[in-house]
Scaffold this motif. Structure first.
Motif, PDB file in Angstrom:
ATOM      1  N   ASN A 243     -43.611 -67.373 -72.343  1.00  0.00           N
ATOM      2  CA  ASN A 243     -42.864 -68.561 -71.924  1.00  0.00           C
ATOM      3  C   ASN A 243     -42.107 -68.293 -70.623  1.00  0.00           C
ATOM      4  OD1 ASN A 243     -43.819 -69.516 -74.317  1.00  0.00           O
ATOM      5  ND2 ASN A 243     -41.823 -69.884 -75.268  1.00  0.00           N
ATOM      6  N   VAL A 244     -41.529 -67.114 -70.521  1.00  0.00           N
ATOM      7  CA  VAL A 244     -40.764 -66.772 -69.316  1.00  0.00           C
ATOM      8  C   VAL A 244     -41.681 -66.731 -68.098  1.00  0.00           C
ATOM      9  CG1 VAL A 244     -39.345 -65.001 -68.214  1.00  0.00           C
ATOM     10  CG2 VAL A 244     -39.077 -65.483 -70.654  1.00  0.00           C
ATOM     11  N   LEU A 245     -42.881 -66.172 -68.267  1.00  0.00           N
ATOM     12  CA  LEU A 245     -43.810 -65.999 -67.152  1.00  0.00           C
ATOM     13  C   LEU A 245     -44.703 -67.211 -66.935  1.00  0.00           C
ATOM     14  CD1 LEU A 245     -44.939 -62.337 -67.926  1.00  0.00           C
ATOM     15  CD2 LEU A 245     -43.393 -63.066 -66.112  1.00  0.00           C
ATOM     16  N   ASP A 246     -44.703 -68.124 -67.880  1.00  0.00           N
ATOM     17  CA  ASP A 246     -45.589 -69.291 -67.823  1.00  0.00           C
ATOM     18  C   ASP A 246     -47.043 -68.852 -67.742  1.00  0.00           C
ATOM     19  OD1 ASP A 246     -46.232 -71.977 -67.876  1.00  0.00           O
ATOM     20  OD2 ASP A 246     -46.093 -72.219 -65.695  1.00  0.00           O
ATOM     21  N   ARG A 247     -47.406 -67.901 -68.605  1.00  0.00           N
ATOM     22  CA  ARG A 247     -48.778 -67.408 -68.695  1.00  0.00           C
ATOM     23  C   ARG A 247     -49.241 -67.442 -70.144  1.00  0.00           C
ATOM     24  NH1 ARG A 247     -50.468 -64.676 -64.061  1.00  0.00           N
ATOM     25  NH2 ARG A 247     -48.792 -64.216 -62.556  1.00  0.00           N
ATOM     26  N   ALA A 249     -50.431 -66.118 -73.684  1.00  0.00           N
ATOM     27  CA  ALA A 249     -49.974 -64.955 -74.448  1.00  0.00           C
ATOM     28  C   ALA A 249     -50.974 -63.807 -74.358  1.00  0.00           C
ATOM     29  CB  ALA A 249     -49.732 -65.341 -75.902  1.00  0.00           C
ATOM     30  N   SER A 250     -52.278 -64.137 -74.359  1.00  0.00           N
ATOM     31  CA  SER A 250     -53.293 -63.083 -74.296  1.00  0.00           C
ATOM     32  C   SER A 250     -53.234 -62.343 -72.967  1.00  0.00           C
ATOM     33  CB  SER A 250     -54.692 -63.690 -74.492  1.00  0.00           C
ATOM     34  OG  SER A 250     -54.953 -64.681 -73.513  1.00  0.00           O
ATOM     35  N   GLU A 251     -52.958 -63.069 -71.871  1.00  0.00           N
ATOM     36  CA  GLU A 251     -52.855 -62.435 -70.560  1.00  0.00           C
ATOM     37  C   GLU A 251     -51.635 -61.515 -70.509  1.00  0.00           C
ATOM     38  OE1 GLU A 251     -52.478 -63.596 -65.801  1.00  0.00           O
ATOM     39  OE2 GLU A 251     -52.455 -65.165 -67.338  1.00  0.00           O
ATOM     40  N   THR A 253     -50.253 -60.018 -73.039  1.00  0.00           N
ATOM     41  CA  THR A 253     -50.558 -58.851 -73.874  1.00  0.00           C
ATOM     42  C   THR A 253     -51.365 -57.821 -73.091  1.00  0.00           C
ATOM     43  OG1 THR A 253     -50.533 -60.160 -75.905  1.00  0.00           O
ATOM     44  CG2 THR A 253     -51.694 -58.053 -75.974  1.00  0.00           C
ATOM     45  N   MET A 254     -52.345 -58.301 -72.316  1.00  0.00           N
ATOM     46  CA  MET A 254     -53.149 -57.378 -71.512  1.00  0.00           C
ATOM     47  C   MET A 254     -52.297 -56.686 -70.450  1.00  0.00           C
ATOM     48  SD  MET A 254     -56.694 -59.536 -70.997  1.00  0.00           S
ATOM     49  CE  MET A 254     -57.325 -58.297 -69.883  1.00  0.00           C
ATOM     50  N   LEU A 255     -51.404 -57.449 -69.816  1.00  0.00           N
ATOM     51  CA  LEU A 255     -50.530 -56.872 -68.806  1.00  0.00           C
ATOM     52  C   LEU A 255     -49.614 -55.815 -69.412  1.00  0.00           C
ATOM     53  CD1 LEU A 255     -49.516 -60.095 -66.819  1.00  0.00           C
ATOM     54  CD2 LEU A 255     -50.906 -58.195 -65.958  1.00  0.00           C
ATOM     55  N   VAL A 256     -49.054 -56.126 -70.592  1.00  0.00           N
ATOM     56  CA  VAL A 256     -48.174 -55.179 -71.275  1.00  0.00           C
ATOM     57  C   VAL A 256     -48.941 -53.895 -71.599  1.00  0.00           C
ATOM     58  CG1 VAL A 256     -46.888 -54.713 -73.404  1.00  0.00           C
ATOM     59  CG2 VAL A 256     -46.576 -56.888 -72.199  1.00  0.00           C
ATOM     60  N   ASN A 257     -50.153 -54.035 -72.094  1.00  0.00           N
ATOM     61  CA  ASN A 257     -50.954 -52.864 -72.435  1.00  0.00           C
ATOM     62  C   ASN A 257     -51.236 -52.004 -71.201  1.00  0.00           C
ATOM     63  OD1 ASN A 257     -51.073 -53.585 -75.123  1.00  0.00           O
ATOM     64  ND2 ASN A 257     -53.041 -54.640 -74.937  1.00  0.00           N
TER      65      ASN A 257
END
Length: 291
Positions: A243-247, A249-251, A253-257
Motif C-alpha cells: 500500500n505504501v509503495l502502490d505496487r 503485493a507479489s512484486e 515480495t520479490m523485491l524484499v526477497n
C-alpha cells in the motif's frame, strides 16, 4: 602483569622493537595499561600511553613476507618510533583489534557540540564535557545531561578540522550523520592529539568495512524505493508495504526477497527491517536527495 588481563592468546609477532625482526610465536597479553608480547627468549612491553597508531590488516613493507591477518601497533620509546605486528586467525585478530581500541579510547575526555548543525543550519548548542566509549560500529558520548551515540551506519561524512572553542583553536572531529532521516553534525574535540588520531583510525576502519561490503551492490530504483519505505514506515505498524509503495503485493515480495539476498533487509514477524548495510544505503540516498 599486576593489572587485570583483558586479552590473552597465542599469536605470531615480531617481539623486538624493530620492523626488521623476524616473527616468533608466543603469548599476547593486553591489560588496560599495557600490551605485552612474550616469547620464549624475549618480552616486549608496550605501555598503551605510547601507542599512537593501530592498523588492522596492514603490514609494513619489510614484513610483508612474514604476516597475513594482522594488527600493526605503532608506538614510541624515548625519541624513537617502533612497529609491532601481531598475526593470528581472522576471528582472533578482529576481536583483539576491538578490545585494543576500547582499551586505548574508552573513557577518553572529550568536549562535544551536539548537534552542531541540523540540516545544514548552525545551532546554538554549547560545547560541553563528555566521556567517549566505543560501541559496535559506533561511538557513545556520555554527558552530564545525557548520552548519545553516533552510529556508523548513519554516518555520511566525517572529517578532521579546527574550530574555536572557549577562545582557542582546537583540532576536532566533525561527523555528519542521519539518525532520524535528517542530517545532523556532531563536533568532538579531544585534548590528546594522539587519541584523536586513534579515534579517527577506528572510525575509518569500521566505516571502510561497511563501505567495502556495499561496493559491489547494485540497486534498482524500485529496490531503493522499498528500502526508503521500510526506513520511513517504522512507526506505521500494520500498514502493508504494498500500500505504501502502490505496487502489487507479489512484486513487493520479490523485491524484499532480492534485498534479503543482498543483506540489506531482514524478514521478521512484524515485517522487514533494515540491516546495518541497509541503513547505510538509505542514509546515503537521503543525503544525496537533500543536497
Amino acid at each position: 602483569m599486576s593489572e587485570s588481563v583483558i586479552a590473552d592468546f597465542v599469536a605470531t609477532f615480531n617481539s623486538e622493537r624493530s620492523t626488521r625482526a623476524e616473527p616468533v610465536k608466543g603469548r599476547v597479553l593486553l591489560s588496560q595499561k599495557r600490551l605485552v608480547l612474550a616469547a620464549d627468549n624475549s618480552k616486549t612491553t608496550i605501555p598503551l600511553s605510547t601507542i599512537f597508531d593501530v592498523a588492522v590488516g596492514h603490514v609494513p613493507p619489510d614484513l610483508g613476507d612474514f604476516f597475513d591477518s594482522t594488527v600493526t601497533v605503532a608506538f614510541e620509546k624515548g625519541d624513537d618510533r617502533f612497529v609491532a605486528v601481531v598475526e593470528a586467525g581472522d576471528e582472533t585478530i578482529e576481536k583483539f583489534s576491538t578490545v585494543l581500541f576500547k582499551a586505548l579510547l574508552n573513557g577518553t575526555d572529550a568536549t562535544v557540540q551536539h548537534p552542531a548543525e541540523i540540516g545544514g543550519r548552525v545551532t546554538d548548542a554549547e560545547y560541553v564535557p563528555a566521556k567517549l566509549f566505543l560501541e559496535p560500529q559506533g561511538v557513545r558520548f556520555k554527558r552530564q545531561s545525557g548520552s548519545f551515540t553516533v552510529t556508523l551506519a548513519q554516518v555520511t561524512k566525517f572529517e578532521r578540522s579546527k574550530r574555536e572553542i572557549s577562545g582557542s583553536e582546537r583540532a576536532v572531529l566533525a561527523v555528519r550523520h542521519m539518525p532520524d532521516g535528517q542530517a545532523i553534525t556532531t563536533v568532538a574535540a579531544i585534548p590528546s592529539a594522539r587519541k584523536l588520531s586513534l579515534l579517527g583510525r577506528y572510525l575509518r576502519l569500521e566505516y571502510s568495512d561497511l563501505m567495502g561490503e556495499l561496493k559491489d551492490i547494485e540497486l534498482t530504483d524500485p529496490e531503493i524505493e522499498l528500502l526508503v519505505a521500510v526506513y520511513s514506515t517504522g512507526d506505521m505498524e500494520g500498514i502493508p508495504l504494498a500500500n505504501v509503495l502502490d505496487r502489487e503485493a507479489s512484486e513487493v515480495t520479490m523485491l524484499v526477497n532480492d534485498l534479503e539476498g543482498k543483506d540489506l533487509l531482514t524478514a521478521g514477524e512484524e515485517g522487514p527491517t533494515l540491516t546495518p548495510k541497509g541503513r547505510v544505503v538509505v542514509n546515503r540516498h537521503l543525503e544525496d536527495v537533500n543536497e
